[in-house]
Design a protein around this motif. Structure first.
Motif, PDB file in Angstrom:
ATOM      1  N   VAL A 135       0.874  -1.166   0.000  1.00  0.00           N
ATOM      2  CA  VAL A 135       0.000   0.000   0.000  1.00  0.00           C
ATOM      3  C   VAL A 135       0.915   1.220   0.000  1.00  0.00           C
ATOM      4  CG1 VAL A 135      -1.788   1.218   1.281  1.00  0.00           C
ATOM      5  CG2 VAL A 135      -1.747  -1.271   1.274  1.00  0.00           C
ATOM      6  N   TYR A 136       0.836   2.020  -1.050  1.00  0.00           N
ATOM      7  CA  TYR A 136       1.792   3.121  -1.204  1.00  0.00           C
ATOM      8  C   TYR A 136       1.684   4.164  -0.098  1.00  0.00           C
ATOM      9  CZ  TYR A 136       2.796   1.167  -5.761  1.00  0.00           C
ATOM     10  OH  TYR A 136       3.171   0.326  -6.761  1.00  0.00           O
ATOM     11  N   SER A 137       0.510   4.330   0.465  1.00  0.00           N
ATOM     12  CA  SER A 137       0.382   5.341   1.516  1.00  0.00           C
ATOM     13  C   SER A 137       1.080   4.920   2.807  1.00  0.00           C
ATOM     14  CB  SER A 137      -1.089   5.639   1.786  1.00  0.00           C
ATOM     15  OG  SER A 137      -1.760   4.457   2.122  1.00  0.00           O
ATOM     16  N   ILE A 138       1.436   3.646   2.921  1.00  0.00           N
ATOM     17  CA  ILE A 138       2.237   3.214   4.077  1.00  0.00           C
ATOM     18  C   ILE A 138       3.597   3.907   4.046  1.00  0.00           C
ATOM     19  CG2 ILE A 138       3.484   1.218   5.021  1.00  0.00           C
ATOM     20  CD1 ILE A 138       0.643   1.183   5.865  1.00  0.00           C
ATOM     21  N   HIS A 139       4.087   4.235   2.856  1.00  0.00           N
ATOM     22  CA  HIS A 139       5.356   4.961   2.741  1.00  0.00           C
ATOM     23  C   HIS A 139       5.238   6.322   3.427  1.00  0.00           C
ATOM     24  CE1 HIS A 139       6.536   2.544  -1.109  1.00  0.00           C
ATOM     25  NE2 HIS A 139       5.788   1.850  -0.304  1.00  0.00           N
ATOM     26  N   VAL A 140       4.091   6.970   3.273  1.00  0.00           N
ATOM     27  CA  VAL A 140       3.869   8.266   3.911  1.00  0.00           C
ATOM     28  C   VAL A 140       3.840   8.104   5.428  1.00  0.00           C
ATOM     29  CG1 VAL A 140       2.241  10.174   4.168  1.00  0.00           C
ATOM     30  CG2 VAL A 140       2.605   9.145   1.921  1.00  0.00           C
ATOM     31  N   VAL A 141       3.093   7.109   5.886  1.00  0.00           N
ATOM     32  CA  VAL A 141       2.990   6.860   7.328  1.00  0.00           C
ATOM     33  C   VAL A 141       4.367   6.537   7.907  1.00  0.00           C
ATOM     34  CG1 VAL A 141       1.972   5.346   9.077  1.00  0.00           C
ATOM     35  CG2 VAL A 141       0.595   6.097   7.129  1.00  0.00           C
ATOM     36  N   SER A 142       5.128   5.704   7.201  1.00  0.00           N
ATOM     37  CA  SER A 142       6.470   5.341   7.665  1.00  0.00           C
ATOM     38  C   SER A 142       7.397   6.549   7.685  1.00  0.00           C
ATOM     39  CB  SER A 142       7.068   4.261   6.764  1.00  0.00           C
ATOM     40  OG  SER A 142       6.272   3.113   6.790  1.00  0.00           O
ATOM     41  N   ALA A 143       7.327   7.376   6.644  1.00  0.00           N
ATOM     42  CA  ALA A 143       8.199   8.557   6.577  1.00  0.00           C
ATOM     43  C   ALA A 143       7.898   9.532   7.708  1.00  0.00           C
ATOM     44  CB  ALA A 143       8.037   9.248   5.232  1.00  0.00           C
ATOM     45  N   LYS A 145       6.752   8.823  10.653  1.00  0.00           N
ATOM     46  CA  LYS A 145       7.225   8.281  11.930  1.00  0.00           C
ATOM     47  C   LYS A 145       8.742   8.169  11.987  1.00  0.00           C
ATOM     48  CE  LYS A 145       3.232   5.792  13.537  1.00  0.00           C
ATOM     49  NZ  LYS A 145       2.763   4.598  14.200  1.00  0.00           N
ATOM     50  N   LEU A 146       9.367   7.690  10.907  1.00  0.00           N
ATOM     51  CA  LEU A 146      10.800   7.404  10.951  1.00  0.00           C
ATOM     52  C   LEU A 146      11.680   8.624  10.696  1.00  0.00           C
ATOM     53  CD1 LEU A 146      10.789   3.996   9.050  1.00  0.00           C
ATOM     54  CD2 LEU A 146      10.969   4.361  11.507  1.00  0.00           C
ATOM     55  N   PHE A 147      11.315   9.446   9.720  1.00  0.00           N
ATOM     56  CA  PHE A 147      12.184  10.556   9.347  1.00  0.00           C
ATOM     57  C   PHE A 147      11.825  11.864  10.046  1.00  0.00           C
ATOM     58  CE2 PHE A 147      12.575   7.662   5.690  1.00  0.00           C
ATOM     59  CZ  PHE A 147      13.944   7.453   5.758  1.00  0.00           C
ATOM     60  N   TYR A 148      10.535  12.110  10.209  1.00  0.00           N
ATOM     61  CA  TYR A 148      10.115  13.366  10.824  1.00  0.00           C
ATOM     62  C   TYR A 148       9.867  13.237  12.319  1.00  0.00           C
ATOM     63  CZ  TYR A 148       9.666  14.847   6.014  1.00  0.00           C
ATOM     64  OH  TYR A 148       9.923  15.137   4.699  1.00  0.00           O
ATOM     65  N   LYS A 149       9.937  11.998  12.825  1.00  0.00           N
ATOM     66  CA  LYS A 149       9.772  11.724  14.260  1.00  0.00           C
ATOM     67  C   LYS A 149       8.480  12.305  14.820  1.00  0.00           C
ATOM     68  CE  LYS A 149      14.008  10.076  14.394  1.00  0.00           C
ATOM     69  NZ  LYS A 149      14.172   8.792  13.821  1.00  0.00           N
ATOM     70  N   LYS A 150       7.429  12.245  14.029  1.00  0.00           N
ATOM     71  CA  LYS A 150       6.117  12.723  14.470  1.00  0.00           C
ATOM     72  C   LYS A 150       5.242  11.517  14.782  1.00  0.00           C
ATOM     73  CE  LYS A 150       6.764  17.122  13.422  1.00  0.00           C
ATOM     74  NZ  LYS A 150       6.789  18.178  14.390  1.00  0.00           N
ATOM     75  N   GLU A 151       4.372  11.687  15.735  1.00  0.00           N
ATOM     76  CA  GLU A 151       3.439  10.621  16.077  1.00  0.00           C
ATOM     77  C   GLU A 151       2.177  10.751  15.229  1.00  0.00           C
ATOM     78  OE1 GLU A 151       3.603   7.874  17.975  1.00  0.00           O
ATOM     79  OE2 GLU A 151       5.717   8.385  18.139  1.00  0.00           O
TER      80      GLU A 151
END
Length: 200
Positions: A135-143, A145-151
């Motif tokens: 699911v391509y939008s998982i990339h957004v969710v992962s980014a 959390k992982l790169f921007y450190k936002k919840e």
């Protein structure tokens, strides 16, 4: 198909079914591989279809998403499920009870309507294919959390994922009559899978 040829499938379907026209593909490889007939006596939405299809969809979805986060991601396609479900389908056909539940009533059914057939095999592969792609939008969710450190709450992430998926299915439905229905449209990658269906 040459540029001067036109697609003969009507873009607007009419309700006139008095003269059904069966359209075969003008591409020789497709005409030899894909049958244009349908055996309406074969059951399709069976217990085997739902169990094996759901299992294949969930398993491929989990494994592909799990391995996507690796440095060298491993991808399992729906062809692996397509091959794996054939012996499982035949095993279920030979071992599951043929007893008819609610016999003589309006909603009678059986868990084993007969031998494993091509329609069940195709539907199980469609289930598996639905779960095989990321699911391509998982990339957004992962980014986020992982790169921007936002919840991001679960509900927000779920809405993003479902919205993108539903939008994709909507676009697929809109373009079906242009990209799927005309016999002149062909998808070479799918011929391999169709060939496998014929020998299940």
């Amino acid at each position: 198909m040459s540029i001067n040829e036109e697609i003969k499938t009507p873009l607007i379907r009419t309700s006139d079914t008095s003269s059904p026209e069966i359209e075969n593909s003008p591409i020789e490889q497709v005409a030899l591989t894909v049958p244009i007939t349908d055996d309406t006596s074969l059951p399709s939405f069976t217990f085997r279809t739902w169990i094996l299809g759901t299992l294949a969809c969930g398993l491929l979805s989990f494994l592909n998403q799990f391995f996507w986060y690796r440095k060298e991601p491993l991808t399992l396609t729906s062809i692996s499920a397509q091959i794996a479900v054939v012996p499982l389908g035949h095993l279920m056909a030979s071992t599951i009870t043929k007893r008819v539940f609610f016999k003589g009533r309006k909603h009678e059914f059986t868990l084993n309507p007969g031998p494993f057939n091509v329609k069940e095999h195709v539907l199980i592969t469609i289930f598996a294919n639905s779960g095989a792609g990321n699911v391509y939008s998982i990339h957004v969710v992962s980014a986020v959390k992982l790169f921007y450190k936002k919840e991001m709450t679960f509900v927000v992430a779920l809405v993003i994922v479902i919205t993108s998926q539903v939008m994709g299915f909507g676009w697929a439905g809109l373009f079906r009559r242009y990209l799927v229905d005309p016999a002149a449209m062909w998808w070479p990658q799918n011929l391999v899978q169709v060939s496998l269906f014929r020998y299940s």
